[in-house]
Design a protein around this motif. Structure first.
Motif, PDB file in Angstrom:
ATOM      1  N   GLY A   1      11.309 -10.774   4.907  1.00  0.00           N
ATOM      2  CA  GLY A   1      11.219  -9.443   5.487  1.00  0.00           C
ATOM      3  C   GLY A   1      10.939  -8.347   4.475  1.00  0.00           C
ATOM      4  N   LEU A   2      10.279  -8.688   3.368  1.00  0.00           N
ATOM      5  CA  LEU A   2       9.939  -7.683   2.356  1.00  0.00           C
ATOM      6  C   LEU A   2       9.091  -6.581   2.978  1.00  0.00           C
ATOM      7  N   ARG A   3       9.402  -5.321   2.620  1.00  0.00           N
ATOM      8  CA  ARG A   3       8.736  -4.204   3.285  1.00  0.00           C
ATOM      9  C   ARG A   3       8.067  -3.224   2.311  1.00  0.00           C
ATOM     10  N   GLY A   4       8.026  -3.567   1.036  1.00  0.00           N
ATOM     11  CA  GLY A   4       7.368  -2.673   0.093  1.00  0.00           C
ATOM     12  C   GLY A   4       7.390  -3.222  -1.314  1.00  0.00           C
ATOM     13  N   VAL A   5       6.573  -2.610  -2.167  1.00  0.00           N
ATOM     14  CA  VAL A   5       6.457  -3.031  -3.569  1.00  0.00           C
ATOM     15  C   VAL A   5       6.404  -1.782  -4.443  1.00  0.00           C
ATOM     16  N   THR A   6       7.089  -1.827  -5.575  1.00  0.00           N
ATOM     17  CA  THR A   6       6.949  -0.763  -6.570  1.00  0.00           C
ATOM     18  C   THR A   6       6.416  -1.363  -7.869  1.00  0.00           C
ATOM     19  N   SER A   7       5.751  -0.535  -8.624  1.00  0.00           N
ATOM     20  CA  SER A   7       5.222  -0.969  -9.916  1.00  0.00           C
ATOM     21  C   SER A   7       5.522   0.102 -10.947  1.00  0.00           C
TER      22      SER A   7
ATOM     23  N   ALA B   1      -4.656  -4.885  -3.726  1.00  0.00           N
ATOM     24  CA  ALA B   1      -4.420  -6.214  -3.162  1.00  0.00           C
ATOM     25  C   ALA B   1      -3.030  -6.295  -2.523  1.00  0.00           C
ATOM     26  N   ALA B   2      -2.031  -5.742  -3.217  1.00  0.00           N
ATOM     27  CA  ALA B   2      -0.676  -5.752  -2.659  1.00  0.00           C
ATOM     28  C   ALA B   2      -0.595  -4.896  -1.400  1.00  0.00           C
ATOM     29  N   ALA B   3      -1.274  -3.745  -1.424  1.00  0.00           N
ATOM     30  CA  ALA B   3      -1.270  -2.866  -0.252  1.00  0.00           C
ATOM     31  C   ALA B   3      -1.904  -3.560   0.950  1.00  0.00           C
ATOM     32  N   ASP B   4      -2.932  -4.350   0.689  1.00  0.00           N
ATOM     33  CA  ASP B   4      -3.576  -5.065   1.790  1.00  0.00           C
ATOM     34  C   ASP B   4      -2.647  -6.124   2.386  1.00  0.00           C
ATOM     35  N   VAL B   5      -1.854  -6.783   1.534  1.00  0.00           N
ATOM     36  CA  VAL B   5      -0.879  -7.761   2.033  1.00  0.00           C
ATOM     37  C   VAL B   5       0.166  -7.066   2.896  1.00  0.00           C
TER      38      VAL B   5
ATOM     39  N   PHE C   1       4.778   0.071   2.006  1.00  0.00           N
ATOM     40  CA  PHE C   1       4.138   0.840   0.937  1.00  0.00           C
ATOM     41  C   PHE C   1       4.113   0.079  -0.386  1.00  0.00           C
ATOM     42  N   VAL C   2       3.134   0.441  -1.190  1.00  0.00           N
ATOM     43  CA  VAL C   2       3.050  -0.010  -2.574  1.00  0.00           C
ATOM     44  C   VAL C   2       2.979   1.233  -3.454  1.00  0.00           C
ATOM     45  N   SER C   3       3.793   1.286  -4.500  1.00  0.00           N
ATOM     46  CA  SER C   3       3.870   2.485  -5.345  1.00  0.00           C
ATOM     47  C   SER C   3       3.137   2.275  -6.668  1.00  0.00           C
ATOM     48  N   LEU C   4       2.427   3.320  -7.095  1.00  0.00           N
ATOM     49  CA  LEU C   4       1.730   3.335  -8.386  1.00  0.00           C
ATOM     50  C   LEU C   4       2.104   4.610  -9.115  1.00  0.00           C
ATOM     51  N   GLU C   5       2.475   4.480 -10.376  1.00  0.00           N
ATOM     52  CA  GLU C   5       3.053   5.589 -11.129  1.00  0.00           C
ATOM     53  C   GLU C   5       1.987   6.441 -11.810  1.00  0.00           C
TER      54      GLU C   5
ATOM     55  N   LYS D   1      -7.375   4.459  -2.505  1.00  0.00           N
ATOM     56  CA  LYS D   1      -7.947   4.499  -1.147  1.00  0.00           C
ATOM     57  C   LYS D   1      -7.181   3.607  -0.168  1.00  0.00           C
ATOM     58  N   ARG D   2      -5.884   3.720  -0.174  1.00  0.00           N
ATOM     59  CA  ARG D   2      -5.062   2.966   0.763  1.00  0.00           C
ATOM     60  C   ARG D   2      -4.033   3.919   1.385  1.00  0.00           C
ATOM     61  N   ASP D   3      -3.945   3.918   2.710  1.00  0.00           N
ATOM     62  CA  ASP D   3      -2.982   4.788   3.386  1.00  0.00           C
ATOM     63  C   ASP D   3      -1.554   4.441   3.020  1.00  0.00           C
ATOM     64  N   ASN D   4      -1.308   3.172   2.684  1.00  0.00           N
ATOM     65  CA  ASN D   4       0.053   2.756   2.378  1.00  0.00           C
ATOM     66  C   ASN D   4       0.332   2.743   0.874  1.00  0.00           C
ATOM     67  N   LEU D   5      -0.341   3.626   0.149  1.00  0.00           N
ATOM     68  CA  LEU D   5      -0.016   3.870  -1.254  1.00  0.00           C
ATOM     69  C   LEU D   5       1.034   4.969  -1.339  1.00  0.00           C
ATOM     70  N   MET D   6       1.969   4.828  -2.271  1.00  0.00           N
ATOM     71  CA  MET D   6       2.840   5.933  -2.668  1.00  0.00           C
ATOM     72  C   MET D   6       2.595   6.213  -4.142  1.00  0.00           C
ATOM     73  N   VAL D   7       2.342   7.465  -4.452  1.00  0.00           N
ATOM     74  CA  VAL D   7       2.159   7.889  -5.838  1.00  0.00           C
ATOM     75  C   VAL D   7       3.531   8.241  -6.410  1.00  0.00           C
TER      76      VAL D   7
END
Length: 943
Positions: free
Chosen positions: A38-44, A88-92, A106-110, A134-140
């Motif tokens: 049930g993972l719902r997001g990724v941070t980097s 790629a992660a955002a697409d998953v 969401f996937v986060s990029l710093e 260019k991904r709606d589910n990006l978090m800056v």
């Protein structure tokens, strides 16, 4: 239903993973976590990417492919990898985003941590990353520094999803939440759909306990109540988070929020970050089990996720015993520990940790770039011996203080905090000139089509020394003119150039930044008049000018009908101008492919860029070695050696180093043109820098340098795969010289003592024009062949040292003043040719071998715009023997009352006058009659 999955299914808490890597996504492991746990997001963050890129080969193929299409900046290579992974992660995670209607997945990029204290740059970086991914589910990700708050608000107002990091204090969190709400209000007012904007506020947990526990131990050591203080360990971070959650509930309620909620706005969820347990005495799932609550996120590293899946307990813990949490913080305050102060420190440390991680990941990419470029990039190795420790400390200091970045940002405080920012146009000149490559190519074709057999650069210092390296290194190209250099007012040299060319088939390149420099102007006057005698009004078509916009030279060139006028850059000093029009116009004229030339230089620009950490930045490495050698060990004699075929590079580097660093009693004294000797002839004031041409090196030079290194002297070796790599070295040495100047604490972009010499020369030439001759002089000694001149202070010192009536006694007394750490400079105002060089070179090597001191041979007036600055303004360690001679045949300058012989005599006297004013140990030897015979006599006297 495993514990991870139950967090969301039963308690409404989203589980995010604090990890991303290319193979992890490509091999389906991320997708499996989404489906199974049930993972719902990724941070980097940079630390995560550093582990992935620097400690595996899974990115090597992508890097090779990127470099196969042309070299790139290190930051662009890194971002290319990172953005591809984030996409790629955002697409998953897109199905999670869609199913949750944009509240999760969401996937986060710093943003770059280097920008954490700059609002405008953080905002610009956030916008750029949002557009690039260019991904709606990006978090800056934006840090919660005071400067970051405005960027958070403005990004939100533009519809950008923001993950706010480095939150430790409740008041800071409240400010962040209000910035988000204000941003949403502005976005709504502009017609934006607030329902598609999401944000999280990332509270860092375990770092608080790690910091507080240390302070508690200090209180215990100071005699505090052990039981009470021990009872607070491992509880403060959780208590702080629980109370932050209570603020969250209050902030996202009431009329203000309700108005936004009615438009579909999403609450800014609290995210628990840094939830891996650092203290092994605590449960490995402590910071997951105790912070479970609805509308929150827990981002876990893989190990913590594995542990919680295995043995975690799910319960609604976040609102348990809120009163107890308040008591914990009250007890902490009574113990004398201010949590706000702790939080402030943790923010500062967090920014630095992120910077450290960014340095590491960029260093990993830089290292791989170097490897994959292979021999396309010149190689540098440092064997610094006893200097290594000090050099290493300087490298770390530059990294920690971000000085390479500040240099590229044109921060004058890197140096003396004067006007340095005005003189840094050379940092970006390669890219600027590359955009003009087609114009240089057109000019080259024009020159070839015209059938010119020779091209003569009429210039001095930075306008002539770079072109001289090109002429001597690359030779004559078929179909193009031979490039010659005139940078001496000695009448014999002027005559020699005129005799060597056909004036009707020669292109003259008049080079002067200011347009007011004496030498280029008199050269122009002479040759323009000579060509006019033959070609009349068409003479101007045999001339081009290279000068700064609006200069007197430009005005004269237009009036005289010059073929072309090329502009320099006012923000670039002459000695840093070789990669600008001052070097590129002669290069194009002799048939060098300017586009390819600049592409070579660009490789080194990118290797020395602001994004390359100092330990992998070749220009910074070299500059720190030179600066620290002089500052820490008195090794201020930079001995330049080079393979045959590229050995004229030393004269260019000599000017750059000496004129830039030699001032305020400090500086580096470059030693060029010296055949290497045995290790025992060198004192402890040397550092050696070799440019070695692979396949064309000098075995004797290599063996001598190996012996010198074994004897303990610091040695820097730079290997070039071919001569075409030389443009890289121009930029490496420019960066290195600027860095060395910073170490020495001087402004490397002014030349006060060169200007002083020019002023004295002007005074003398003005007097000569008025009176018909230079003022008379009285020698202190002399005979039929030599006359000796010096100032009264030097004369008294030399008489005390044994100088008598004969010239040899004065020369002997002058050399007797040489001590350890000094250098001897033979400054010859005679024609620069092999016949004159030979006795001077023999004399200098004899002095080096017998006195164990550095020696140089310089020809005037060209050295005035080069090492002359260091001789007058640098360390008072020089012993100077100036050499002048009679002008056997006068050579008039059209339109002027002075001839070349008077000009060079005035330059010599002006030079000597400033040496005397600066209190330097200087003696002038004037040769009467035959110059060759006089130089041989001088050689014997010096022996």
């Amino acid at each position: 239903m495993n514990p991870l999955k139950a967090l969301h299914a039963e308690q409404g808490q989203a589980v995010w993973l604090d990890f991303v890597a290319r193979g992890f996504v490509a091999e389906g492991k991320l997708k499996a976590l989404v489906e199974d746990d049930g993972l719902r997001g990724v941070t980097s963050n940079p630390a995560i990417f550093e582990k992935a890129i620097g400690h595996s080969d899974e990115y090597d193929g992508a890097l090779k492919q990127a470099l196969g299409g042309g070299d790139q900046r290190v930051i662009d290579l890194y971002e290319g990898l990172a953005i591809a992974d984030i996409q790629a992660a955002a697409d998953v995670l897109r199905p999670v985003y869609d199913a949750s209607k944009g509240s999760d997945g969401f996937v986060s990029l710093e943003v770059s941590p280097y920008l954490a204290l700059d609002t405008a740059e953080t905002l610009a970086e956030g916008r750029r990353l949002w557009a690039a991914v260019k991904r709606d589910n990006l978090m800056v990700k934006v840090p919660a520094t005071p400067e970051g708050l405005s960027a958070i608000r403005d990004l939100t107002a533009e519809g950008v999803n923001v993950n706010i990091t480095l939150l430790f204090a409740q008041d800071a969190y409240e400010a962040v939440a209000n910035a988000y709400i204000e941003g949403l209000e502005r976005f709504a007012a502009s017609g934006g759909d607030v329902g598609r904007v999401a944000s999280v506020a990332s509270f860092f947990i375990s770092r608080i306990d790690a910091a507080v526990d240390k302070l508690l131990d200090q209180r215990i050591a100071q005699g505090g109540d052990r039981a009470a203080l021990e009872g607070l360990k491992g509880k403060v971070a959780i208590a702080n988070a629980k109370l932050a959650y209570q603020r969250y509930k209050r902030l996202f309620a009431g009329l203000r929020w309700d108005a936004l909620a009615a438009k579909g706005a999403q609450k800014q969820r609290l995210l628990w970050a840094s939830t891996g347990t650092k203290n092994k005495a605590y449960s490995d799932v402590l910071y997951v089990e105790e912070l479970i609550g609805p509308d929150t996120v827990n981002t876990m590293p893989p190990a913590t996720m594995d542990a919680f899946r295995d043995h975690g307990t799910v319960r609604a813990s976040l609102e348990e015993d809120v009163g107890g949490a308040e008591r914990v913080l009250a007890d902490l305050a009574r113990a004398g520990i201010d949590l706000d102060t702790v939080a402030e420190t943790l923010v500062q440390e967090g920014v630095q940790l992120f910077v450290d991680a960014a340095d590491k990941v960029l260093g990993a990419v830089a290292g791989k770039r170097d490897t994959f470029l292979g021999d396309r990039l010149d190689r540098q190795t440092l064997a610094l011996g006893s200097l290594s420790e000090a050099h290493g400390k300087a490298v770390e200091q530059w990294r920690k203080d971000g000085l390479a970045r500040r240099l590229w940002q044109r921060d004058p405080a890197v140096w003396s905090d004067a006007d340095e920012a005005k003189w840094l146009g050379w940092l970006t000149i390669v890219g600027d000139e590359a955009a003009k490559a087609a114009d240089y190519a057109a000019f080259a074709e024009e020159v070839r089509a015209e059938g010119f057999t020779d091209a003569v650069v009429l210039g001095m210092g930075g306008s002539s020394l770079g072109p001289e390296v090109l002429a001597e290194t690359f030779g004559t190209k078929p179909g193009f003119p031979r490039l010659r250099i005139l940078d001496s007012t000695d009448p014999a040299e002027v005559r020699a150039v005129e005799a060597a060319v056909d004036l009707t088939k020669t292109l003259f390149i008049v080079a002067s930044k200011s347009g007011s420099t004496l030498e280029p102007n008199v050269f122009r006057d002479y040759f323009l008049a000579r060509v006019r005698e033959i070609l009349g009004d068409k003479a101007g078509q045999h001339f081009v000018a290279v000068t700064d916009p609006g200069s007197a030279m430009e005005t004269a060139a237009k009036q005289d009908g010059f073929r072309r006028i090329f502009h320099g850059v006012p923000q670039i000093g002459g000695r840093y101008s070789v990669l600008s029009a001052f070097g590129l116009v002669p290069a194009a004229a002799m048939g060098i492919d300017v586009a390819a030339f600049l592409a070579q230089a660009l490789r080194m620009v990118q290797s020395c860029g602001s994004d390359v950490p100092p330990d992998l930045n070749p220009g910074v490495q070299l500059g720190l070695a030179l600066g620290v050698a002089a500052r820490n060990q008195g090794r201020d004699k930079v001995t330049l050696v080079a393979s045959p075929g590229i050995d004229t590079f030393g004269a260019w580097a000599e000017q750059l180093i000496a004129e830039s660093t030699g001032k305020e009693g400090k500086g580096l004294i470059p030693i060029d043109g010296e055949t290497l000797g045995a290790p025992e002839v060198y004192g402890n004031d040397r550092i050696f820098v070799q440019l070695r041409l692979d396949g064309g090196g000098d075995p004797a030079q290599d063996a001598a340098l190996d012996a010198i290194e074994k004897a303990g002297h610091p040695v820097v070796r730079i290997a070039l795969a071919g001569r075409e790599g030389l443009p890289q070295e121009f930029f490496r040495f420019e960066i290195a010289t600027a860095v060395a100047g910073a170490v020495l604490g001087i402004n490397p972009f002014d030349q006060p003592d060169v200007e002083a010499s020019k002023i004295k020369t002007r005074e003398l030439t003005t007097a000569a024009e008025t009176n018909g001759a230079l003022p008379a002089e009285t020698p202190v000694a002399g005979d039929d062949g030599l006359a000796l001149f010096t100032d009264p202070q030097n004369a008294d010192a030399l008489r005390e040292a044994g100088a008598g009536s004969d010239p040899e006694s004065w020369i002997k007394a002058q050399i007797g003043r040489v001590g350890a750490g000094d250098y001897v400079a033979l400054l010859a105002y005679v024609a620069r040719n092999p016949e004159h060089l030979a006795p001077l070179q023999a004399a200098r090597l004899h002095l080096r071998d017998t006195r164990r001191v550095a020696t140089c041979v310089e020809f005037g007036p060209r050295f005035l715009h080069s090492t002359g600055q260091a001789y007058k303004g640098g360390p008072d360690s020089g012993v100077f023997l100036q050499i002048t001679a009679d002008d056997a045949e006068g050579l008039a300058i059209p339109g002027r009352t002075l001839g070349f012989g008077t000009v060079i005599a005035a330059q010599a006297r002006g030079d000597f006058g400033v040496l005397s004013e600066r209190g330097r140990r200087a003696l002038r030897v004037h040769i009467k009659g035959d110059v060759g015979r006089g130089l041989e006599r001088l050689r014997k006297a010096l022996a």
